[in-house]
Design a protein around this motif. Structure first.
Motif, PDB file in Angstrom:
ATOM      1  N   GLU A 266       0.834  -1.203   0.000  1.00  0.00           N
ATOM      2  CA  GLU A 266       0.000   0.000   0.000  1.00  0.00           C
ATOM      3  C   GLU A 266       0.863   1.246   0.000  1.00  0.00           C
ATOM      4  O   GLU A 266       2.019   1.239   0.449  1.00  0.00           O
ATOM      5  CB  GLU A 266      -0.937   0.013   1.211  1.00  0.00           C
ATOM      6  N   THR A 267       0.279   2.334  -0.475  1.00  0.00           N
ATOM      7  CA  THR A 267       0.998   3.597  -0.627  1.00  0.00           C
ATOM      8  C   THR A 267       0.179   4.755  -0.094  1.00  0.00           C
ATOM      9  O   THR A 267      -1.050   4.680  -0.032  1.00  0.00           O
ATOM     10  CB  THR A 267       1.327   3.842  -2.115  1.00  0.00           C
ATOM     11  N   TYR A 268       0.876   5.822   0.299  1.00  0.00           N
ATOM     12  CA  TYR A 268       0.212   7.086   0.635  1.00  0.00           C
ATOM     13  C   TYR A 268      -0.094   7.909  -0.623  1.00  0.00           C
ATOM     14  O   TYR A 268      -0.872   8.851  -0.577  1.00  0.00           O
ATOM     15  CB  TYR A 268       1.115   7.920   1.546  1.00  0.00           C
ATOM     16  N   LEU A 269       0.553   7.576  -1.734  1.00  0.00           N
ATOM     17  CA  LEU A 269       0.502   8.414  -2.929  1.00  0.00           C
ATOM     18  C   LEU A 269      -0.746   8.139  -3.749  1.00  0.00           C
ATOM     19  O   LEU A 269      -1.028   6.995  -4.110  1.00  0.00           O
ATOM     20  CB  LEU A 269       1.745   8.165  -3.789  1.00  0.00           C
ATOM     21  N   GLY A 270      -1.487   9.216  -4.061  1.00  0.00           N
ATOM     22  CA  GLY A 270      -2.630   9.120  -4.948  1.00  0.00           C
ATOM     23  C   GLY A 270      -2.256   9.511  -6.365  1.00  0.00           C
ATOM     24  O   GLY A 270      -1.154   9.201  -6.839  1.00  0.00           O
ATOM     25  N   LEU A 271      -3.178  10.200  -7.047  1.00  0.00           N
ATOM     26  CA  LEU A 271      -2.977  10.588  -8.442  1.00  0.00           C
ATOM     27  C   LEU A 271      -3.305  12.066  -8.621  1.00  0.00           C
ATOM     28  O   LEU A 271      -3.954  12.680  -7.768  1.00  0.00           O
ATOM     29  CB  LEU A 271      -3.886   9.761  -9.355  1.00  0.00           C
ATOM     30  N   SER A 272      -2.882  12.603  -9.757  1.00  0.00           N
ATOM     31  CA  SER A 272      -3.351  13.936 -10.122  1.00  0.00           C
ATOM     32  C   SER A 272      -4.831  13.854 -10.492  1.00  0.00           C
ATOM     33  O   SER A 272      -5.355  12.769 -10.791  1.00  0.00           O
ATOM     34  CB  SER A 272      -2.547  14.485 -11.296  1.00  0.00           C
ATOM     35  N   PHE A 322       2.317  -4.187  19.285  1.00  0.00           N
ATOM     36  CA  PHE A 322       2.072  -3.963  17.854  1.00  0.00           C
ATOM     37  C   PHE A 322       3.307  -3.311  17.264  1.00  0.00           C
ATOM     38  O   PHE A 322       3.868  -2.367  17.842  1.00  0.00           O
ATOM     39  CB  PHE A 322       0.851  -3.063  17.670  1.00  0.00           C
ATOM     40  N   ALA A 323       3.748  -3.822  16.132  1.00  0.00           N
ATOM     41  CA  ALA A 323       4.884  -3.237  15.420  1.00  0.00           C
ATOM     42  C   ALA A 323       4.499  -3.043  13.967  1.00  0.00           C
ATOM     43  O   ALA A 323       3.828  -3.890  13.373  1.00  0.00           O
ATOM     44  CB  ALA A 323       6.108  -4.140  15.525  1.00  0.00           C
ATOM     45  N   ARG A 324       4.901  -1.929  13.407  1.00  0.00           N
ATOM     46  CA  ARG A 324       4.623  -1.677  11.992  1.00  0.00           C
ATOM     47  C   ARG A 324       5.810  -0.957  11.376  1.00  0.00           C
ATOM     48  O   ARG A 324       6.531  -0.216  12.048  1.00  0.00           O
ATOM     49  CB  ARG A 324       3.368  -0.834  11.806  1.00  0.00           C
ATOM     50  N   ASN A 325       5.979  -1.174  10.089  1.00  0.00           N
ATOM     51  CA  ASN A 325       6.961  -0.409   9.331  1.00  0.00           C
ATOM     52  C   ASN A 325       6.347  -0.105   7.976  1.00  0.00           C
ATOM     53  O   ASN A 325       6.233  -0.996   7.131  1.00  0.00           O
ATOM     54  CB  ASN A 325       8.268  -1.174   9.170  1.00  0.00           C
ATOM     55  N   TRP A 326       5.910   1.112   7.801  1.00  0.00           N
ATOM     56  CA  TRP A 326       5.364   1.543   6.513  1.00  0.00           C
ATOM     57  C   TRP A 326       6.486   2.256   5.770  1.00  0.00           C
ATOM     58  O   TRP A 326       6.798   3.411   6.041  1.00  0.00           O
ATOM     59  CB  TRP A 326       4.155   2.451   6.696  1.00  0.00           C
ATOM     60  N   SER A 327       7.098   1.534   4.846  1.00  0.00           N
ATOM     61  CA  SER A 327       8.133   2.107   3.991  1.00  0.00           C
ATOM     62  C   SER A 327       7.425   2.732   2.801  1.00  0.00           C
ATOM     63  O   SER A 327       6.858   2.026   1.972  1.00  0.00           O
ATOM     64  CB  SER A 327       9.107   1.013   3.545  1.00  0.00           C
ATOM     65  N   LYS A 328       7.460   4.068   2.696  1.00  0.00           N
ATOM     66  CA  LYS A 328       6.619   4.740   1.711  1.00  0.00           C
ATOM     67  C   LYS A 328       7.313   5.982   1.175  1.00  0.00           C
ATOM     68  O   LYS A 328       8.143   6.597   1.853  1.00  0.00           O
ATOM     69  CB  LYS A 328       5.284   5.142   2.335  1.00  0.00           C
ATOM     70  N   LEU A 329       6.952   6.332  -0.042  1.00  0.00           N
ATOM     71  CA  LEU A 329       7.445   7.573  -0.628  1.00  0.00           C
ATOM     72  C   LEU A 329       6.983   8.743   0.222  1.00  0.00           C
ATOM     73  O   LEU A 329       5.787   8.913   0.471  1.00  0.00           O
ATOM     74  CB  LEU A 329       6.923   7.712  -2.059  1.00  0.00           C
TER      75      LEU A 329
END
Length: 765
Positions: A266-272, A322-329
């Motif tokens: 999953e990503t944080y990035l959407g679209l134009s 709880f552990a998380r790692n969101w590697s994201k642009l």
């Protein structure tokens, strides 16, 4: 020695559904138990209609009939619930009740079996974890004056997941479906309760699995062939054990252990805006590094004891990690011969340029058509929570009044640790990655953020249900004391501690005209605390609210109706400053907001009413919400969607109208259900602009509006035998393309048409 025989169902918002044998019946083990309810909050749909406040119970059928696992879809049937979707699968729900901020469900109290389930509900309430809805046997929602027993976020409401209870009789269950985008979903359990010479022993072993390849496609560039792998996998096993010893005084010990693991591209990035309208299921090549992994361990031990028939004491010790790692642009960086300056993702999507203006060079970078740096941040965080809670319920008569009094104490600790780093990948003008900046200080573990925050909380409540004839009166109070610590290993000037005392309370009054009609009203003061960093560094105090509701319920035969009007005055409203942007991500004080509206729920079964020989249910759930800012926003931080709000504007992501409606037809062997959902458009910022411009006039794709939309779901089944059922259905059958959110960065679509088929096995053992 007496053999006390009780049957305890799922915990309903920290209360119990209990069957109790009297002493005389206990002598005969085969005697049927009588029913004695202990201050039941909801427990089952029939009890919800007797609640002196807004309370909805969705049972197993509400979840299974449409083969839902997405909690967003499950909750659409509940009036007064505002939902902002994000990923299309319900992995990261943003849930609001009656107009509170939707962001990461941070402003409601989320529980599973009465135990707090957000990773750190006091220190970092933004919930990047929610249990899988498809694993649940039911869901409870409470709003208004019924929240005084719960905390810490009770300005909006309470959401309680009910996991599968230990069966009285032996049961083996398995449901498996296969659907679009190679989705596989399977839920199964086996359990039984045994009578032995040492008492009654029960067990449940359960597993839930879900995976999908996703419905989006990542662009190809030089050196990258593109990918359809934009999905996830999710695993949630659970074990539950129970023992009721053969003692004269009823006792029961129950333990539960659960685990969750998720891996999502999953990503944080959407679209134009233009690209979204052309193909909402596209993803830019710049997001190809994005992935989140999560792991959650949880468990509780719960001890029930009834010294007398009128006194029950329930003590629960609980713990989770709880552990998380969101590697994201995270953003894009300047590069010689390409992007001339650093830029945030939302600005790039809206056509911004590093040097100002609207040249769109940032968007070209995201598309892979410009030399630039892609800075990827590992949002690596760990959370914990633990505590012990004891609740006593006592029933007695005083003169002509009957009382059901409950009181409780909870000691709770939770915390969050950030240990983050970031890496910049260098892209050339063809979109190929030609290098990375490994070895720089911020690429080392903890180089981007290294801090932790912790909270210790003591909570007390006292509540009394008083009944006199047809009248009911329920006063209650709650007090919490918080001690919070903030430790920043990179900036010791932010180290410190603070304490906070919070008070809540209220009362409801109800009157039953007869068994069919009930009216009620309530007044409730709620609170929602800030996190430790906000309290220690920013000096923020708790959000408070004054809430009023007036409602009526009518049930007769095949028809039921509930109409509730609500009015909530939020004071010192706390909102999340940013989600995934370049800002701090901290909360800020917005000010005062009024939220008012109407909730309507109607149910009718024509088959039952007219004796048709089959079931033909209809339902309508309608919500009108009017949120009004009572002051101009204090913040002028352009990073925040709550900045530059003006007095009289609406709150972001709260639709004015939402309607859920549906019908079905059910014969002995087969049935079909059709459900529709309408959600009105919303502003996505407090400034209420329709343009993609922040308060300073700069391009920002998080500003603007979402779409209004109608989505239709169809589900069908055929009962082959008593134990075997075939399933099939289509979700978003009308294949609506719609923008559900502009956060974290830019327009995001709901799930497209999704078809599935499968089977359900349900055996007695």
């Amino acid at each position: 020695m007496f053999h006390s025989k009780r049957v305890i169902g799922p915990l309903s918002l920290a209360c119990l559904s209990v069957s109790v044998a009297t002493a005389a019946q206990a002598v005969d083990k085969d005697a049927p138990p009588t029913i004695l309810d202990t201050v039941k909050v909801i427990g089952d749909p029939s009890k919800a209609r007797d609640m002196p406040a807004s309370a909805q119970y969705l049972d197993t059928g509400d979840i299974r009939d449409q083969t839902y696992s997405d909690i967003n879809r499950i909750l659409r049937k509940v009036p007064g619930v505002n939902i902002r979707e994000e990923d299309g699968f319900g992995l990261f729900p943003n849930i609001s009740f009656r107009g509170v901020d939707t962001t990461r469900s941070a402003k409601i109290t989320v529980m599973e079996d009465g135990v707090l389930t957000a990773p750190a509900p006091y220190s970092a309430p933004a919930a990047y974890f929610n249990p899988a809805g498809g694993r649940m046997s039911g869901v409870e929602v409470m709003k208004g004056g019924s929240q005084v027993k719960y905390g810490p976020h009770i300005t909006g409401g309470v959401l309680n997941y009910l996991s599968t209870p230990i069966p009285e009789d032996g049961k083996a269950y398995l449901k498996t479906i296969y659907g679009s985008y190679d989705e596989v979903r399977s839920h199964g359990y086996v359990g039984k309760t045994h009578d032995t010479e040492f008492g009654r022993f029960g067990y449940l072993v359960e597993g839930f699995y879900r995976r999908s390849d996703g419905f989006k496609t990542i662009d190809s560039t030089a050196g990258f062939e593109g990918s359809d792998d934009t999905g996830f996998s999710q695993v949630e096993p659970m074990v539950r054990l129970m023992w009721e010893p053969n003692t004269e005084m009823y006792q029961r010990l129950e333990v539960k252990f659960g685990y969750s693991n998720m891996d999502a591209d999953e990503t944080y990035l959407g679209l134009s805006e233009t690209d979204f309208r052309n193909d909402p299921y596209r993803r830019y090549a710049a997001s190809r590094f994005d992935n989140i992994t999560t792991e959650h361990f949880r468990g509780f031990a719960r001890y029930f004891i009834s010294p007398t028939d009128d006194l029950d004491i329930v003590t629960t010790a609980y713990y989770s990690e709880f552990a998380r790692n969101w590697s994201k642009l995270n953003d894009i960086r300047s590069r010689a011969g390409g992007l001339s300056g650093n830029m945030g993702l939302s600005s790039a999507l809206a056509g911004g340029a590093s040097g100002g203006g609207f040249s769109g060079d940032g968007l070209q970078c995201l598309r892979g058509n410009l030399a630039c740096g892609l800075r990827v941040r590992d949002n690596n965080r760990e959370y914990y929570l633990g505590g012990v809670e004891s609740v006593a319920n006592y029933r007695f008569d005083l003169g002509n009044t009957h009382h059901e009094m409950s009181g409780g104490f909870r000691y709770h600790e939770d915390g969050e640790k950030r240990f983050q780093h970031q890496i910049t990948h260098f892209q050339d003008a063809s979109g190929a990655i030609i290098g990375s900046n490994f070895g720089e200080p911020d690429t080392l573990p903890g180089g981007q953020a290294n801090r932790r925050q912790d909270t210790r909380a003591y909570a007390f409540f006292l509540k009394d249900r008083i009944e006199f004839g047809n009248w009911g009166f329920t006063p209650g109070v709650r007090y919490e004391h918080l001690y919070q610590e903030n430790k920043n290993f990179q900036n010791p000037t932010q180290d410190g501690s603070s304490s906070l005392d919070m008070y809540a309370g209220g009362a409801s009054l109800d009157y039953k005209f007869n068994e069919d009609l009930m009216v009620f009203g309530s007044v409730h003061r709620g609170f929602s605390p800030p996190g430790p960093q906000n309290a220690v560094v920013d000096g923020l105090t708790e959000e408070t609210s004054n809430a009023y509701e007036l409602g009526a319920r009518y049930t007769r035969g095949a028809f039921s109706a509930e109409v509730i009007g609500f009015y909530t005055q939020f004071e010192n409203l706390l909102v999340v400053d940013s989600i995934g942007g370049t800002g701090s991500g901290n909360s800020e004080n917005f000010g005062e907001v009024d939220s008012r509206g109407v909730e309507v729920a109607l149910n009718f079964d024509a088959g039952q009413a007219f004796g048709l020989g089959f079931r033909n249910p209809y339902f309508v759930s309608f919500t009108y919400t009017d949120t009004v800012q009572l002051n101009d926003a204090a913040s002028e931080d352009a990073e925040s969607i709550f900045s530059f709000g003006k007095k009289g504007n609406r709150m972001p992501y709260i639709p004015e109208y939402a309607v859920s409606f549906g019908s079905g037809i059910h014969f002995d062997k087969w049935g079909v259900d059709v459900t529709g959902n309408y959600v009105g458009e919303t502003f996505t910022s407090a400034s209420n602009t329709s343009q993609q411009l922040d308060g300073n006039g700069n391009p920002d794709s998080r500003f603007g509006k979402t779409d209004d939309y109608v989505v239709v779901d169809v589900a069908a089944y055929y009962q082959v035998t008593k134990e075997i059922k075939l399933l099939g259905g289509v979700q978003n059958a009308n294949n609506e393309e719609y923008n559900v959110s502009r956060q974290p960065h830019g327009p995001r679509p709901g799930m497209p048409i999704f078809a599935y088929g499968g089977f359900e096995l349900d055996f007695d053992i």
